[in-house]
Scaffold this motif. Structure first.
Motif, PDB file in Angstrom:
ATOM      1  N   ALA A 119       0.804  -1.217   0.000  1.00 43.61           N
ATOM      2  CA  ALA A 119       0.000   0.000   0.000  1.00 43.61           C
ATOM      3  C   ALA A 119       0.840   1.271   0.000  1.00 43.61           C
ATOM      4  O   ALA A 119       2.009   1.281   0.396  1.00 43.61           O
ATOM      5  CB  ALA A 119      -0.928   0.010   1.212  1.00 43.61           C
ATOM      6  N   MET A 120       0.226   2.349  -0.465  1.00 40.68           N
ATOM      7  CA  MET A 120       0.829   3.683  -0.431  1.00 40.68           C
ATOM      8  C   MET A 120      -0.170   4.630   0.208  1.00 40.68           C
ATOM      9  O   MET A 120      -1.180   5.001  -0.416  1.00 40.68           O
ATOM     10  CB  MET A 120       1.182   4.148  -1.838  1.00 40.68           C
ATOM     11  N   ASN A 121       0.083   5.024   1.446  1.00 41.67           N
ATOM     12  CA  ASN A 121      -0.762   5.970   2.169  1.00 41.67           C
ATOM     13  C   ASN A 121       0.092   7.150   2.605  1.00 41.67           C
ATOM     14  O   ASN A 121       1.295   7.188   2.356  1.00 41.67           O
ATOM     15  CB  ASN A 121      -1.370   5.286   3.410  1.00 41.67           C
ATOM     16  N   ARG A 122      -0.521   8.090   3.280  1.00 42.74           N
ATOM     17  CA  ARG A 122       0.231   9.203   3.876  1.00 42.74           C
ATOM     18  C   ARG A 122      -0.144   9.325   5.348  1.00 42.74           C
ATOM     19  O   ARG A 122      -1.313   9.196   5.710  1.00 42.74           O
ATOM     20  CB  ARG A 122      -0.030  10.512   3.136  1.00 42.74           C
ATOM     21  N   ASN A 123       0.870   9.593   6.185  1.00 44.17           N
ATOM     22  CA  ASN A 123       0.607   9.778   7.609  1.00 44.17           C
ATOM     23  C   ASN A 123       0.209  11.213   7.906  1.00 44.17           C
ATOM     24  O   ASN A 123       0.039  12.035   6.980  1.00 44.17           O
ATOM     25  CB  ASN A 123       1.815   9.341   8.446  1.00 44.17           C
ATOM     26  N   ASP A 124       0.052  11.534   9.178  1.00 47.98           N
ATOM     27  CA  ASP A 124      -0.409  12.875   9.552  1.00 47.98           C
ATOM     28  C   ASP A 124       0.556  13.967   9.125  1.00 47.98           C
ATOM     29  O   ASP A 124       0.165  15.121   8.947  1.00 47.98           O
ATOM     30  CB  ASP A 124      -0.630  12.939  11.069  1.00 47.98           C
ATOM     31  N   ALA A 125       1.821  13.607   8.959  1.00 48.64           N
ATOM     32  CA  ALA A 125       2.829  14.583   8.535  1.00 48.64           C
ATOM     33  C   ALA A 125       2.930  14.661   7.013  1.00 48.64           C
ATOM     34  O   ALA A 125       3.737  15.427   6.485  1.00 48.64           O
ATOM     35  CB  ALA A 125       4.189  14.211   9.124  1.00 48.64           C
TER      36      ALA A 125
ATOM     37  N   LYS B  22       3.841  12.179   5.035  1.00 48.25           N
ATOM     38  CA  LYS B  22       4.859  11.289   4.498  1.00 48.25           C
ATOM     39  C   LYS B  22       4.243   9.972   4.053  1.00 48.25           C
ATOM     40  O   LYS B  22       3.272   9.498   4.634  1.00 48.25           O
ATOM     41  CB  LYS B  22       5.939  11.034   5.548  1.00 48.25           C
ATOM     42  N   LEU B  23       4.845   9.376   3.022  1.00 47.15           N
ATOM     43  CA  LEU B  23       4.357   8.101   2.516  1.00 47.15           C
ATOM     44  C   LEU B  23       4.528   6.998   3.560  1.00 47.15           C
ATOM     45  O   LEU B  23       5.549   6.934   4.246  1.00 47.15           O
ATOM     46  CB  LEU B  23       5.105   7.722   1.239  1.00 47.15           C
ATOM     47  N   CYS B  24       3.535   6.153   3.645  1.00 47.57           N
ATOM     48  CA  CYS B  24       3.595   4.991   4.520  1.00 47.57           C
ATOM     49  C   CYS B  24       2.698   3.906   3.933  1.00 47.57           C
ATOM     50  O   CYS B  24       1.957   4.157   2.976  1.00 47.57           O
ATOM     51  CB  CYS B  24       3.163   5.344   5.944  1.00 47.57           C
ATOM     52  N   GLY B  25       2.756   2.720   4.503  1.00 52.46           N
ATOM     53  CA  GLY B  25       1.971   1.621   3.973  1.00 52.46           C
ATOM     54  C   GLY B  25       0.827   1.223   4.874  1.00 52.46           C
ATOM     55  O   GLY B  25       0.328   2.022   5.672  1.00 52.46           O
ATOM     56  N   ASP B  26       0.421  -0.027   4.764  1.00 53.02           N
ATOM     57  CA  ASP B  26      -0.635  -0.585   5.610  1.00 53.02           C
ATOM     58  C   ASP B  26      -0.075  -1.133   6.918  1.00 53.02           C
ATOM     59  O   ASP B  26      -0.833  -1.429   7.842  1.00 53.02           O
ATOM     60  CB  ASP B  26      -1.339  -1.748   4.887  1.00 53.02           C
ATOM     61  N   VAL B  27       1.234  -1.303   6.975  1.00 50.59           N
ATOM     62  CA  VAL B  27       1.877  -1.971   8.106  1.00 50.59           C
ATOM     63  C   VAL B  27       2.455  -0.939   9.077  1.00 50.59           C
ATOM     64  O   VAL B  27       3.104   0.029   8.655  1.00 50.59           O
ATOM     65  CB  VAL B  27       2.989  -2.913   7.598  1.00 50.59           C
ATOM     66  N   ASP B  28       2.229  -1.168  10.360  1.00 55.34           N
ATOM     67  CA  ASP B  28       2.852  -0.349  11.412  1.00 55.34           C
ATOM     68  C   ASP B  28       4.323  -0.748  11.466  1.00 55.34           C
ATOM     69  O   ASP B  28       4.738  -1.604  12.262  1.00 55.34           O
ATOM     70  CB  ASP B  28       2.145  -0.600  12.738  1.00 55.34           C
ATOM     71  N   TYR B  29       5.121  -0.115  10.639  1.00 50.71           N
ATOM     72  CA  TYR B  29       6.438  -0.618  10.260  1.00 50.71           C
ATOM     73  C   TYR B  29       7.374  -0.859  11.447  1.00 50.71           C
ATOM     74  O   TYR B  29       7.964  -1.949  11.559  1.00 50.71           O
ATOM     75  CB  TYR B  29       7.092   0.350   9.268  1.00 50.71           C
ATOM     76  N   GLY B  30       7.544   0.120  12.318  1.00 48.60           N
ATOM     77  CA  GLY B  30       8.516   0.009  13.400  1.00 48.60           C
ATOM     78  C   GLY B  30       8.308  -1.222  14.273  1.00 48.60           C
ATOM     79  O   GLY B  30       9.190  -2.100  14.349  1.00 48.60           O
ATOM     80  N   PRO B  31       7.167  -1.334  14.949  1.00 50.63           N
ATOM     81  CA  PRO B  31       6.929  -2.504  15.806  1.00 50.63           C
ATOM     82  C   PRO B  31       6.917  -3.829  15.051  1.00 50.63           C
ATOM     83  O   PRO B  31       7.442  -4.837  15.536  1.00 50.63           O
ATOM     84  CB  PRO B  31       5.556  -2.207  16.427  1.00 50.63           C
ATOM     85  N   VAL B  32       6.347  -3.835  13.846  1.00 53.33           N
ATOM     86  CA  VAL B  32       6.284  -5.082  13.084  1.00 53.33           C
ATOM     87  C   VAL B  32       7.682  -5.535  12.663  1.00 53.33           C
ATOM     88  O   VAL B  32       8.003  -6.728  12.697  1.00 53.33           O
ATOM     89  CB  VAL B  32       5.362  -4.933  11.854  1.00 53.33           C
ATOM     90  N   SER B  33       8.538  -4.588  12.290  1.00 54.88           N
ATOM     91  CA  SER B  33       9.879  -4.945  11.827  1.00 54.88           C
ATOM     92  C   SER B  33      10.736  -5.579  12.911  1.00 54.88           C
ATOM     93  O   SER B  33      11.725  -6.257  12.615  1.00 54.88           O
ATOM     94  CB  SER B  33      10.594  -3.702  11.268  1.00 54.88           C
ATOM     95  N   GLU B  34      10.365  -5.387  14.167  1.00 58.40           N
ATOM     96  CA  GLU B  34      11.097  -5.999  15.271  1.00 58.40           C
ATOM     97  C   GLU B  34      10.690  -7.456  15.498  1.00 58.40           C
ATOM     98  O   GLU B  34      11.320  -8.162  16.291  1.00 58.40           O
ATOM     99  CB  GLU B  34      10.870  -5.201  16.555  1.00 58.40           C
ATOM    100  N   LYS B  35       9.675  -7.898  14.782  1.00 58.26           N
ATOM    101  CA  LYS B  35       9.104  -9.213  15.065  1.00 58.26           C
ATOM    102  C   LYS B  35       9.245 -10.194  13.898  1.00 58.26           C
ATOM    103  O   LYS B  35       9.228 -11.406  14.106  1.00 58.26           O
ATOM    104  CB  LYS B  35       7.625  -9.036  15.416  1.00 58.26           C
ATOM    105  N   VAL B  36       9.374  -9.674  12.695  1.00 53.22           N
ATOM    106  CA  VAL B  36       9.331 -10.531  11.505  1.00 53.22           C
ATOM    107  C   VAL B  36      10.729 -10.764  10.951  1.00 53.22           C
ATOM    108  O   VAL B  36      11.705 -10.130  11.364  1.00 53.22           O
ATOM    109  CB  VAL B  36       8.411  -9.921  10.426  1.00 53.22           C
ATOM    110  N   SER B  37      10.819 -11.680   9.980  1.00 55.06           N
ATOM    111  CA  SER B  37      12.136 -12.006   9.404  1.00 55.06           C
ATOM    112  C   SER B  37      12.483 -11.125   8.211  1.00 55.06           C
ATOM    113  O   SER B  37      13.645 -10.751   8.023  1.00 55.06           O
ATOM    114  CB  SER B  37      12.173 -13.482   8.990  1.00 55.06           C
ATOM    115  N   TYR B  38      11.482 -10.803   7.398  1.00 50.92           N
ATOM    116  CA  TYR B  38      11.669  -9.936   6.240  1.00 50.92           C
ATOM    117  C   TYR B  38      10.510  -8.956   6.178  1.00 50.92           C
ATOM    118  O   TYR B  38       9.368  -9.298   6.510  1.00 50.92           O
ATOM    119  CB  TYR B  38      11.701 -10.734   4.930  1.00 50.92           C
TER     120      TYR B  38
END
Length: 281
Positions: free
Chosen positions: A227-233, A235-251
């Motif tokens: 996905a391609m979304n924009r946050n409150d600032a 900036k482009l972001c996706g559907d995934v809460d990137y920071g917390p999710v990236s600490e848990k997954v392999s890729y």
């Protein structure tokens, strides 16, 4: 653990370099025509990027920019002309079209053998039955990313969140063809988190910011954010809460810089394949 970040820009550059090398051996340059109707800023950005990609790959490109008020008949005439031209191997009509246009009729009008977007029902049907076809660029790009990272869907639980004709449905078919066990989720899926937590490979393609949170993914999963979304600032972001999710997954794929560049690269791959079909190799 911290996830391996899949660098879509680097993989796309590698893919385009392969296309450019093959193009140099062709007797005639592949040709891509891009049609844009109206003045949608996002569409204009995409079209400009595609022109640059063509230059990098040695592909001849033409742009047809029609005003929003040009009308359906004018657009269809452009498509008819491009269908008949031997120097044009691929035709792409940038979506969405302005209000008042019949997108389905436009997609149907493009010659299936020049449909490098992979949206024509003929190509959709071929994909669903496992026949050679033009595959929509975004899911094709996702599969290429998985291959480059050595991630084999065979025997894995694959969950696709989103059921669009452009991404969700063809993504599911490609994962199924790769012997994954596939579940498609959507707005009416009960307990989305429970389904997502089963996924070895999770593809998020809805367009809703932070839809996929860390509690919805299992340890070591592969997460692909389309996905391609924009946050409150803004900036482009996706559907995934990137920071917390990236600490848990392999890729994980970032937004931007993940699937987006690969989508554009696969358009070049499809155009190359169209030129082969038309005897230019």
């Amino acid at each position: 653990m911290a996830a391996n970040v899949i660098d879509g820009k680097a993989l796309a550059a590698k893919c385009k370099a392969r296309v450019a090398q093959e193009v140099r051996s062709f007797s005639r340059r592949p040709g891509l025509a891009v049609i844009i109707v109206g003045d949608n800023p996002a569409s204009r950005t995409y079209v400009n990027s595609k022109r640059k990609d063509c230059e990098e790959c040695g592909i001849y490109s033409e742009e047809y920019a029609l005003p929003a008020e040009a009308g359906q008949d004018a657009l269809m005439e452009v498509i008819r002309t491009l269908n008949a031209r031997e120097d044009i191997d691929g035709i792409l009509c940038q979506l969405p079209l302005p209000e008042g246009y019949d997108e389905e009729a436009v997609l149907l009008a493009i010659d299936p053998d020049k449909d490098v977007d992979g949206f024509h029902p003929v190509n959709v049907g071929r994909l669903s039955t496992g026949q050679p076809c033009f595959v929509p660029c975004t899911p094709a790009g996702v599969m290429e990313m998985l291959r480059e990272c050595g991630i084999d869907p065979k025997g894995k639980e694959c969950v696709v969140v989103g059921r669009s004709n452009i991404v969700g449905k063809p993504m599911a078919m490609l994962l199924l063809a790769a012997h994954g066990t596939v579940t498609i989720c959507h707005s009416r899926t009960r307990d989305l988190g429970e389904v997502c937590r089963r996924a070895d490979i999770l593809v998020a393609a809805v367009g809703k910011r932070d839809l996929i949170t860390a509690d919805m993914v299992k340890e070591g999963a592969v997460v692909i954010d389309v996905a391609m979304n924009r946050n409150d600032a803004g900036k482009l972001c996706g559907d995934v809460d990137y920071g917390p999710v990236s600490e848990k997954v392999s890729y994980i794929t970032p937004v931007p810089g993940g699937v987006g560049p690969m989508t554009r690269a696969m358009l070049m791959v499809n155009t190359l394949e169209a030129a082969r079909r038309h005897g230019k190799a």
